[in-house]
Write an enzyme that holds these catalytic residues in place. Structure first.
Site, PDB file in Angstrom:
ATOM      1  N   SER A  60      58.011   2.807  13.208  1.00 27.02           N
ATOM      2  CA  SER A  60      56.665   3.014  13.560  1.00 27.02           C
ATOM      3  C   SER A  60      56.391   3.630  14.991  1.00 27.02           C
ATOM      4  O   SER A  60      57.037   4.918  15.388  1.00 27.02           O
ATOM      5  CB  SER A  60      55.851   1.792  13.690  1.00 27.02           C
ATOM      6  OG  SER A  60      54.494   1.893  13.853  1.00 27.02           O
TER       7      SER A  60
ATOM      8  N   ASP B 238      50.508   5.861  10.636  1.00 26.43           N
ATOM      9  CA  ASP B 238      49.468   4.904  10.107  1.00 26.43           C
ATOM     10  C   ASP B 238      48.358   4.575  11.213  1.00 26.43           C
ATOM     11  O   ASP B 238      47.138   4.250  10.939  1.00 26.43           O
ATOM     12  CB  ASP B 238      49.887   3.457   9.664  1.00 26.43           C
ATOM     13  CG  ASP B 238      51.033   2.917  10.749  1.00 26.43           C
ATOM     14  OD1 ASP B 238      51.149   3.251  11.897  1.00 26.43           O
ATOM     15  OD2 ASP B 238      51.481   1.770  10.397  1.00 26.43           O
TER      16      ASP B 238
ATOM     17  N   ASP C 124      54.970   7.042  12.301  1.00 26.91           N
ATOM     18  CA  ASP C 124      54.710   6.810  10.828  1.00 26.91           C
ATOM     19  C   ASP C 124      53.325   7.211  10.125  1.00 26.91           C
ATOM     20  O   ASP C 124      53.096   6.910   9.027  1.00 26.91           O
ATOM     21  CB  ASP C 124      55.216   5.493  10.276  1.00 26.91           C
ATOM     22  CG  ASP C 124      54.708   4.275  10.506  1.00 26.91           C
ATOM     23  OD1 ASP C 124      54.049   4.376  11.661  1.00 26.91           O
ATOM     24  OD2 ASP C 124      54.692   3.130   9.803  1.00 26.91           O
TER      25      ASP C 124
ATOM     26  N   ASP D 266      51.339   8.002  15.398  1.00 26.93           N
ATOM     27  CA  ASP D 266      52.380   7.514  15.910  1.00 26.93           C
ATOM     28  C   ASP D 266      53.678   7.945  14.970  1.00 26.93           C
ATOM     29  O   ASP D 266      53.385   8.654  14.132  1.00 26.93           O
ATOM     30  CB  ASP D 266      52.290   5.825  15.875  1.00 26.93           C
ATOM     31  CG  ASP D 266      52.083   5.449  14.360  1.00 26.93           C
ATOM     32  OD1 ASP D 266      51.491   6.012  13.740  1.00 26.93           O
ATOM     33  OD2 ASP D 266      52.764   4.286  14.369  1.00 26.93           O
TER      34      ASP D 266
HETATM   35 MG    MG Z   1      52.916   2.882  12.744  1.00 28.67          MG
END
Ligand code: MG
Length: 455
Positions: free
Chosen positions: A99, A246, A244, A242
């Site tokens: 992440s 999300d 990944d 960020d």
């Molecule tokens: Mg993330």
């Protein structure tokens, strides 16, 4: 990670590549995940981090040995995999990602068949199997297959477009600067925005696990280049994801960073104008702003502990209408009950299009609060003793202790809570003046220092 050490943090398993997260750990973790969630099809994705291919192959080998079959979607944001899992009939999903953590980290997020990160109790069961090595072992003729599927990004983009007013966005002719942190957000958000009729300028869009452009956490100090670019090009909005994707952090046309509380509040306001009396779900780390928005629309807030997994599960449990976190994570259940960076971007540009106002004006119309977030390093061996010391130090004060310690006064609040992934405490403060926020932030730092001395 030594024997019976906690495997899962706030969101998944994370560690430093080849030190605290190794191929052996990930192989056994794959076996444990397959033993608990299998047999069945497991969808796999990864971000651009170092070791991504290595860990993907290890987790696949582990899953296959338990009799699971694999559908590999390759490089993709976590929310893309989450959208894909229930729609592909998979029994689970795994994302190889750490992440927002620094470049030396990698990790594993485990997704259930509904597309949401598995519950804490499933994490416990996976941890038990991991340590007991009581793995399911498939017979020789029950080893599953591995197939590749390249349709997940397209499905995700199409899914997002069904939830926004595409004609309104197209008519607004926005210029959007997108900083994908050299990771997988680059595979979806620029394309999505182009298809919505925006002019797109991409920053840090080549996938590179050394993160040469910036550190992957979309916080103030990491988005200075984005702010400058938005201003100098006269763009309407900047977006930073960020690692990944999300989460999404926004920059207005003047180059000012919008806080996660503010972007959540804008989306909440828009949803509540259509559906007053909705229920919002948010962690204790969120500020007064969301309470103001909720109370003016007759909405209810359900508070949770800090962690996107807790928000997702609460949204499902109470059939909540919208979730949000102060770090730029927004959950929109009609699309999916998880944080979804590209969806959040589509919602914000839709608001700009419908309201026909610049982002700075939309932000200025919100009640004003000042927040300061800092990270205070704590010696690793003292991490587990700080909370107890803090409880003693703040005894008798008005406080909430469901997650860390939130100390509430007439001046505002201070929230001190341990990071689930790194040896540090996070100090969040909020007040209605910048000066007082600075005072509270310093007070929080002193409290942690005292707690370190006493722990
Ligand atoms: Mg993330």
């Amino acid at each position: 990670m030594t024997n019976r050490e906690k495997l899962f943090g706030t969101n998944g398993v994370r560690g430093i590549i080849n030190q605290s997260i190794t191929v052996d750990l990930v192989l056994d973790l794959g076996k444990a995940i397959g033993s608990v969630l299998g047999p069945g099809q497991v969808a796999i994705a990864r971000d651009s981090r170092m070791g991504g291919k290595m860990f993907t192959q290890a987790v696949i080998a582990g899953l296959l040995s338990t009799g699971c079959s694999i559908i590999e979607i390759g490089f993709a944001p976590t929310p893309t995999l989450q959208f894909f899992v229930p729609r592909s009939g998979s029994s689970a999903g795994v994302v190889v990602t750490a992440s927002h953590n620094p470049a030396e980290f990698n990790g594993i997020k485990v997704i259930g068949k509904n597309g949401i990160e598995v519950s804490r109790s499933i994490e416990e069961r996976i941890t038990d199997v991991y340590y007991s090595k009581n793995f399911t072992v498939a017979a020789w003729n029950e080893i599953g297959s591995v197939v590749q599927d390249a349709s997940a990004l397209r499905q995700h983009i199409e899914g997002i477009k069904t939830h926004v007013d595409t004609a309104a966005i197209r008519n607004r002719n926005l210029t959007v600067v997108i900083d994908s942190a050299n990771s997988v957000g680059a595979l979806i958000t620029p394309e999505l925005m182009r298809e919505l009729g925006c002019k797109v300028i991409s920053l840090n869009s080549q996938l590179d696990g050394s993160f040469p452009g910036r550190s992957p956490e979309p916080i103030l100090e990491n988005v200075t280049e984005l702010c400058k670019t938005v201003r100098s090009l006269g763009a309407d909005i900047g977006v930073a994801h960020d690692g990944d994707a999300d989460r999404a952090t926004f920059v207005d046309e003047s180059g000012r960073v919008v806080s996660g509380d503010q972007s959540f509040a804008l989306i909440a306001k828009s949803i509540l104008s259509k559906r007053p009396g909705s229920t919002l779900v948010t962690p204790v780390s969120s500020g007064r702003l969301i309470e103001d928005i909720a109370s003016s629309a007759g909405a209810r807030i359900e508070w949770t502990t800090v962690g996107s997994v807790d928000v997702s599960h609460k949204l499902e449990e109470i059939e909540g209408d919208l979730g949000g976190e102060e770090n730029g994570g927004v959950f929109y259940p009609p699309h999916q009950s998880v944080r979804d960076g590209p969806m959040t971007v589509a919602q914000i540009v839709e608001i700009m299009a419908i309201e026909q106002k610049p982002l700075s004006q939309l932000i200025d119309e919100l009640p004003e609060y000042y927040t300061i977030k800092t990270k205070i390093p704590v010696p690793t061996e003292k991490m587990n003793h700080i909370q107890k010391a803090l409880l003693k130090l703040t005894e008798g004060q008005k406080r909430i202790t469901i997650d860390g310690v939130k100390i509430i006064s007439n001046e505002g609040w201070i929230l001190l809570r341990p990071s689930g992934t790194e040896p540090l405490y996070r100090c969040f403060v909020e007040s209605n003046s910048q000066e007082t926020a600075t005072v509270l932030s310093e007070r929080g730092r002193i409290l942690i220092q005292k707690a370190i001395e006493e722990a």
